[in-house]
Scaffold this motif. Structure first.
Motif, short mmCIF file in Angstrom:
data_model
loop_
_atom_site.label_atom_id
_atom_site.label_comp_id
_atom_site.label_asym_id
_atom_site.label_seq_id
_atom_site.Cartn_x
_atom_site.Cartn_y
_atom_site.Cartn_z
N HIS A 53 0.87 -1.18 0.00
CA HIS A 53 0.00 0.00 0.00
C HIS A 53 0.91 1.23 0.00
O HIS A 53 1.75 1.40 0.91
CB HIS A 53 -0.90 0.00 1.24
CG HIS A 53 -1.89 -1.13 1.23
ND1 HIS A 53 -2.12 -1.93 2.32
CD2 HIS A 53 -2.70 -1.58 0.24
CE1 HIS A 53 -3.05 -2.84 2.00
NE2 HIS A 53 -3.41 -2.64 0.75
N GLU A 56 2.08 3.65 3.06
CA GLU A 56 2.54 3.04 4.31
C GLU A 56 4.07 3.00 4.32
O GLU A 56 4.69 1.94 4.26
CB GLU A 56 1.91 1.66 4.46
CG GLU A 56 0.38 1.75 4.46
CD GLU A 56 -0.32 0.40 4.49
OE1 GLU A 56 0.35 -0.63 4.64
OE2 GLU A 56 -1.56 0.39 4.34
N ARG A 95 -2.96 4.43 -0.77
CA ARG A 95 -3.12 2.98 -0.55
C ARG A 95 -3.22 2.23 -1.89
O ARG A 95 -2.59 1.19 -2.08
CB ARG A 95 -4.40 2.79 0.26
CG ARG A 95 -4.75 1.39 0.67
CD ARG A 95 -6.00 1.47 1.57
NE ARG A 95 -6.55 0.18 1.90
CZ ARG A 95 -6.12 -0.60 2.89
NH1 ARG A 95 -5.10 -0.22 3.64
NH2 ARG A 95 -6.69 -1.75 3.14
N HIS A 139 3.08 -3.41 6.97
CA HIS A 139 1.96 -2.49 6.70
C HIS A 139 1.84 -1.47 7.83
O HIS A 139 2.50 -1.58 8.86
CB HIS A 139 0.64 -3.27 6.60
CG HIS A 139 0.52 -4.06 5.34
ND1 HIS A 139 -0.28 -3.67 4.29
CD2 HIS A 139 1.13 -5.21 4.96
CE1 HIS A 139 -0.16 -4.57 3.32
NE2 HIS A 139 0.68 -5.50 3.69
N SER A 140 0.95 -0.48 7.62
CA SER A 140 0.63 0.49 8.68
C SER A 140 -0.77 1.01 8.41
O SER A 140 -1.47 0.53 7.51
CB SER A 140 1.64 1.65 8.68
OG SER A 140 1.31 2.60 7.69
ZN LIG Z 1 -1.43 -1.97 4.21
#
Ligand SMILES: [Zn+2]
Length: 326
Positions: A53, A56, A95, A139-140
């Motif tokens: 994404h 992130e 994203r 991820h974040s």
């Molecule tokens: Zn993500």
């Protein structure tokens, strides 16, 4: 000699190169940077990537810094760091991809004849299948939200999923989302990798305002996973108890306006508790997001006063399934 993209794997050395993954609208090739550290001692190939994404970026920065700090004399096997896998989305700080609107982590295993993101998923998976023994997927919460530090394991009941869970339990968090079925994890890179018998753990950590602690958590998770794979000296930590969560609810707003959170990431809420609300530009509350189940872990929540559009994901709650020991 083994190569990953243009990067050579040379025992005892750190090397760099790139994977070419298609071209942009103007024909310019997308070169995905690859960072390799190869120990002189035998061991597995450990792959860690970020920015599936695009917004992130905390995982990307942590991979770059971890690579440069890694003591190669201690290493058995090969570290492969890919800070940014989804270059179009990264450049857009979003994203999803601006080229085709796709969420790359919902379309694996991809399609070599599809739109750009489908082709990218296909290329990434082929390279990982060719080189990786274990994959860590960072991820974040992205720019508009935050998440607590926790792990996700795609559990298809296979031995590979069991090995993913074994590694996840040693990566520094006591919370693990055991993702079964398709809910929220269909088309993810982890679902495809587990099918390919490659153990995989997804790390969630931080968001748009990445703190020093978030970076430390990302780097610890990488180091501990490598220790759990016997690639670095030392024993990774064992938690007193693990909170296993599952069956996430994704809160997608109906109304546009400004989001007002009513809880923090990592909180446990019960049925009927307020997660947040949407205020319109006259100051009226037009929507409330309410927790649907008891004992639910708040796994993501939007930033205060973040402007939302109808259909935007602003929070996730995941009920506790069990508590267990190692
Ligand atoms: Zn993500």
């Amino acid at each position: 000699m083994k190569t990953i993209g243009t990067a050579q794997v040379i025992p005892g050395e750190k090397t760099m190169g790139s994977i070419q993954a298609g071209t942009d609208i103007d024909g310019t090739p997308f070169h995905i940077p690859v960072l390799i550290a190869s120990g002189e001692k035998e061991g597995p190939t450990f792959w860690v990537h970020g920015c599936i994404h695009g917004g992130e970026y905390g995982g990307a920065a942590s991979i770059i810094n971890y690579f440069h700090e890694l003591e190669i004399s201690e290493l058995s096997g090969t570290f492969v760091g890919v800070p940014v896998t989804n270059l179009p989305a990264f450049k857009a700080r979003h994203r999803n991809s601006p080229l085709d609107g796709e969420n790359l982590n919902r379309i694996f295993p991809g399609n070599p004849n599809g739109t750009y993101s489908h082709r990218l998923a296909h290329i990434l998976l082929e390279v990982m299948k060719d080189s990786a023994d274990v994959v860590i997927d960072l991820h974040s919460g992205g720019l508009d939200a935050n998440v607590p530090f926790y792990m996700i394991v795609k559990d298809d009941q296979s031995d590979t999923a069991k090995e993913s869970m074994r590694i996840a339990k040693r990566m520094g968090s006591e919370v693990i989302w055991r993702a079964k079925g398709e809910a929220g994890t269909g088309g993810t890179v982890s679902a495809s990798l587990v099918q390919e018998k490659i153990p995989t753990v997804t790390v969630e950590c931080g968001g748009g305002t990445l703190s020093d602690e978030d970076e430390r958590d990302f780097k610890k998770a990488i180091k501990y996973a490598m220790q759990a794979c016997n690639m670095l000296p030392g024993e990774p930590p064992v938690q007193e108890e693990y909170t296993i969560i599952g069956n996430a609810t994704f809160f997608v707003t109906k109304e546009g306006g400004l989001f007002i959170p009513a809880c923090k990431v990592g909180d446990y809420l019960n049925k009927g508790d307020k997660i947040g609300s949407i205020m319109n530009l006259y100051g009226q509350i037009v929507e409330e997001l309410i927790c649907p189940e008891d004992n639910s872990y708040i796994a993501a929540v939007g930033n205060k006063y973040w402007p939302t559009e109808p259909g935007q994901l602003m929070a996730e709650s995941i009920p506790v399934e069990s508590r267990e020991k190692l």
